[in-house]
Scaffold this motif. Structure first.
Motif, PDB file in Angstrom:
ATOM      1  N   THR A  51       0.828  -1.206   0.000  1.00 54.94           N
ATOM      2  CA  THR A  51       0.000   0.000   0.000  1.00 54.94           C
ATOM      3  C   THR A  51       0.861   1.254   0.000  1.00 54.94           C
ATOM      4  OG1 THR A  51      -1.748  -1.182   1.199  1.00 54.94           O
ATOM      5  CG2 THR A  51      -1.859   1.215   1.200  1.00 54.94           C
TER       6      THR A  51
ATOM      7  N   LYS B 130     -10.252   5.507  -4.050  1.00 52.26           N
ATOM      8  CA  LYS B 130     -11.102   4.393  -3.632  1.00 52.26           C
ATOM      9  C   LYS B 130     -10.809   3.141  -4.448  1.00 52.26           C
ATOM     10  CE  LYS B 130     -15.048   7.122  -1.942  1.00 52.26           C
ATOM     11  NZ  LYS B 130     -16.470   7.500  -2.187  1.00 52.26           N
TER      12      LYS B 130
ATOM     13  N   GLY C  77      -7.837   1.402  -3.261  1.00 52.85           N
ATOM     14  CA  GLY C  77      -7.888   0.923  -1.882  1.00 52.85           C
ATOM     15  C   GLY C  77      -7.259   1.858  -0.882  1.00 52.85           C
TER      16      GLY C  77
ATOM     17  N   TRP D 198      -8.074   4.537   1.426  1.00 53.19           N
ATOM     18  CA  TRP D 198      -9.211   5.219   2.041  1.00 53.19           C
ATOM     19  C   TRP D 198      -9.203   4.986   3.549  1.00 53.19           C
ATOM     20  CZ3 TRP D 198     -11.795   8.696  -0.561  1.00 53.19           C
ATOM     21  CH2 TRP D 198     -13.018   9.167  -0.083  1.00 53.19           C
ATOM     22  N   ASN D 199      -9.326   6.056   4.322  1.00 53.11           N
ATOM     23  CA  ASN D 199      -9.442   5.984   5.786  1.00 53.11           C
ATOM     24  C   ASN D 199      -8.300   5.195   6.427  1.00 53.11           C
ATOM     25  OD1 ASN D 199     -11.830   7.476   5.723  1.00 53.11           O
ATOM     26  ND2 ASN D 199     -13.132   5.660   5.647  1.00 53.11           N
ATOM     27  N   MET D 200      -7.084   5.372   5.949  1.00 50.95           N
ATOM     28  CA  MET D 200      -5.957   4.611   6.502  1.00 50.95           C
ATOM     29  C   MET D 200      -5.598   5.040   7.924  1.00 50.95           C
ATOM     30  SD  MET D 200      -5.361   5.362   3.003  1.00 50.95           S
ATOM     31  CE  MET D 200      -3.851   6.282   2.776  1.00 50.95           C
TER      32      MET D 200
ATOM     33  N   LYS E 207      -5.416   0.157  13.310  1.00 54.98           N
ATOM     34  CA  LYS E 207      -5.687  -1.245  13.609  1.00 54.98           C
ATOM     35  C   LYS E 207      -5.569  -1.478  15.112  1.00 54.98           C
ATOM     36  CE  LYS E 207      -3.711  -5.819  12.606  1.00 54.98           C
ATOM     37  NZ  LYS E 207      -2.614  -6.506  11.879  1.00 54.98           N
TER      38      LYS E 207
ATOM     39  N   ALA F 242      -8.913   1.022   7.827  1.00 52.76           N
ATOM     40  CA  ALA F 242      -8.414   0.155   6.759  1.00 52.76           C
ATOM     41  C   ALA F 242      -7.513  -0.956   7.280  1.00 52.76           C
ATOM     42  CB  ALA F 242      -7.661   0.999   5.728  1.00 52.76           C
TER      43      ALA F 242
ATOM     44  N   TYR G 134       0.545   3.822   9.010  1.00 48.97           N
ATOM     45  CA  TYR G 134      -0.074   5.038   8.490  1.00 48.97           C
ATOM     46  C   TYR G 134       0.907   6.208   8.519  1.00 48.97           C
ATOM     47  CZ  TYR G 134      -2.871   9.205   7.982  1.00 48.97           C
ATOM     48  OH  TYR G 134      -3.333  10.417   7.562  1.00 48.97           O
TER      49      TYR G 134
ATOM     50  N   CYS H 216      -8.265  11.313   4.531  1.00 48.40           N
ATOM     51  CA  CYS H 216      -7.428  11.332   5.723  1.00 48.40           C
ATOM     52  C   CYS H 216      -7.028  12.765   6.079  1.00 48.40           C
ATOM     53  CB  CYS H 216      -6.178  10.487   5.513  1.00 48.40           C
ATOM     54  SG  CYS H 216      -6.480   8.715   5.345  1.00 48.40           S
TER      55      CYS H 216
END
Length: 448
Positions: free
Chosen positions: A20, A65, A68, A70-72, A76, A83, A90, A109
């Motif tokens: 990513t 989008k 992939g 988005w909203n990272m 976690k 994500a 991040y 973000c």
């Protein structure tokens, strides 16, 4: 793998995050940075700079989008809505986002939405999440965070005066807010507002509450948009707002009355580190522009290219050292948050919050100096970058507040450190005696 990962972080970055990160790098370098001048031109197009937003952003969002991205930022292990990346992962991505005006918003973000989404995800009830969090997560609306006030020293949040009085099933809000970032955007639909709901509470940290206020609620007036060293930051902007008998349902209260400090501390911790992450990228961009300038064969002051002047090469070297050192401080803070949570990483967050903007301002200033007059006008992004990052020494608490707290906490070690040094001195005296060495060369004020 094209994206560089410091050795400190390599073993803690997943294969998915590494892939990513490469995508983020390419997206920012090839799509977002080239779109930044288009964004600025579209803001200027037409009449009112505050009644529209650049369409290039919408196109970038669709691209993001599909990739992939988005909203990272929703880490976690802390939020189920994100994500699935750690704060460290991040942080590496956010460095690239910080190189572009468009990038953070393009991947959903961007501040202040990131902090506001964290508030709603962490403290909001299910109804609040459904009405406001989900549209923010989807990138359909934007938001603003209203805390700072014009008539008090807001660096001490106990001074906040906006009144929240309970009347039946409503709260009535009266007062003013400013530096309400995002309030100028026509897509801004919700304000997260801190005010004083219980001024008589003996505990000054229980007097404040946070409530959700729809932007179209009657009684709200945007008095003006504030400039940042002359930049108005349209369409996002920083608003000065008045609340005149603004009525909000009591159900809009977040977490509960008197819990405002708990909420803002939970919000500002991650926000500070996100700013620091992006600022590393801004410093890298400034260094890139400086390298562009000093290698320009057309610029030859005193018969030599700028790169042939020793002081300029020294600027480059110092900038590289300072950026790399600051990056390690940021990544260390991100690791601390991952391991201990934001509350357990206050020292590391404060270190990054104070150190990184000052570093970036120094690097940007060198780049400006290398460009001469071009560095302070719109022909490069440097002047605007400097203005934006200078605000970070005030945002989320001024440097002095963090330094004061850090200094006090460090000074708590004073008694133990003094005892240790005196004990070491006693051991040294014993060693002098053991080996028959004279103490005559030791000064009368020595601890020996």
């Amino acid at each position: 793998m094209s994206a560089d990962i410091p050795i400190l972080a390599a073993n803690r970055v997943s294969d998915r995050a590494k892939k990513t990160l490469d995508i983020v790098k390419q997206f920012v370098e090839e799509r977002c940075i080239p779109a930044d001048p288009v964004f600025a031109a579209q803001v200027d197009a037409g009449g009112d700079r505050w009644d529209h937003h650049p369409s290039v952003i919408d196109d970038l969002k669709e691209e993001a989008k599909k990739l992939g991205l988005w909203n990272m930022f929703l880490a976690k292990g802390h939020y189920k809505e994100g994500a699935g990346f750690t704060n460290l992962e991040y942080g590496l991505m956010a460095e690239y986002l910080g190189k572009s005006r468009c990038a953070s918003e393009a991947v959903n973000c961007a501040a202040p939405d990131t902090g506001n989404m964290e508030v709603l995800a962490k403290y909001g009830n299910e109804a609040q999440k459904k009405e406001w969090l989900q549209p923010l997560l989807d990138g359909k609306i934007r938001s603003a965070f209203l805390m700072t006030e014009p008539d008090v020293a807001s660096s001490d949040a106990t001074n906040i005066q906006l009144s929240m009085k309970r009347e039946g099933n409503e709260y009535v809000l009266n007062g003013q807010k400013w530096w309400s970032s995002g309030a100028g955007d026509p897509r801004c639909k919700i304000y997260i507002v801190m005010g004083k709901s219980d001024p008589g509470n003996k505990d000054v940290y229980k007097q404040q509450s946070v409530i959700l206020v729809p932007a179209n609620t009657p009684g709200i007036k945007i008095n003006r948009m504030l400039s940042v060293y002359g930049y108005d930051d349209a369409p996002h902007g920083h608003g000065h707002l008045s609340f005149n008998n603004v009525r909000v349902p009591a159900s809009n209260m977040v977490l509960g009355p008197g819990r405002g400090f708990e909420i803002i501390q939970g919000r500002l911790g991650p926000g500070r580190i996100h700013h620091a992450m992006r600022t590393i990228g801004a410093a890298e961009k400034a260094l890139e522009w400086m390298l562009l300038r000093i290698n320009d064969p057309k610029k030859t002051p005193f018969g030599k290219q700028l790169k042939e002047h020793g002081v300029i090469i020294e600027w480059v070297a110092k900038s590289r050292l300072e950026i790399d050192a600051a990056r390690l401080v940021v990544l260390n803070a991100a690791i601390a948050i991952d391991d201990r949570g934001a509350k357990g990483a206050l020292k590391e967050i404060a270190e990054a919050k104070v150190l990184v903007p000052s570093m970036a301002l120094t690097v940007i200033d060198r780049a400006v100096q290398s460009f001469g007059g071009a560095g302070v006008c719109q022909d490069t992004p440097l002047a605007n970058m400097w203005a934006q990052i200078r605000t970070l020494r005030l945002a989320d608490g001024p440097d002095e507040v963090h330094l004061q707290q850090m200094g006090k906490n460090e000074n708590k070690k004073g008694k133990a450190v003094s005892a240790k040094i005196l004990r070491q001195a006693e051991i040294t005296k014993d060693l002098f005696a053991k080996y028959g060495v004279s103490l005559s060369h030791i000064g009368p004020k020595s601890k020996l």
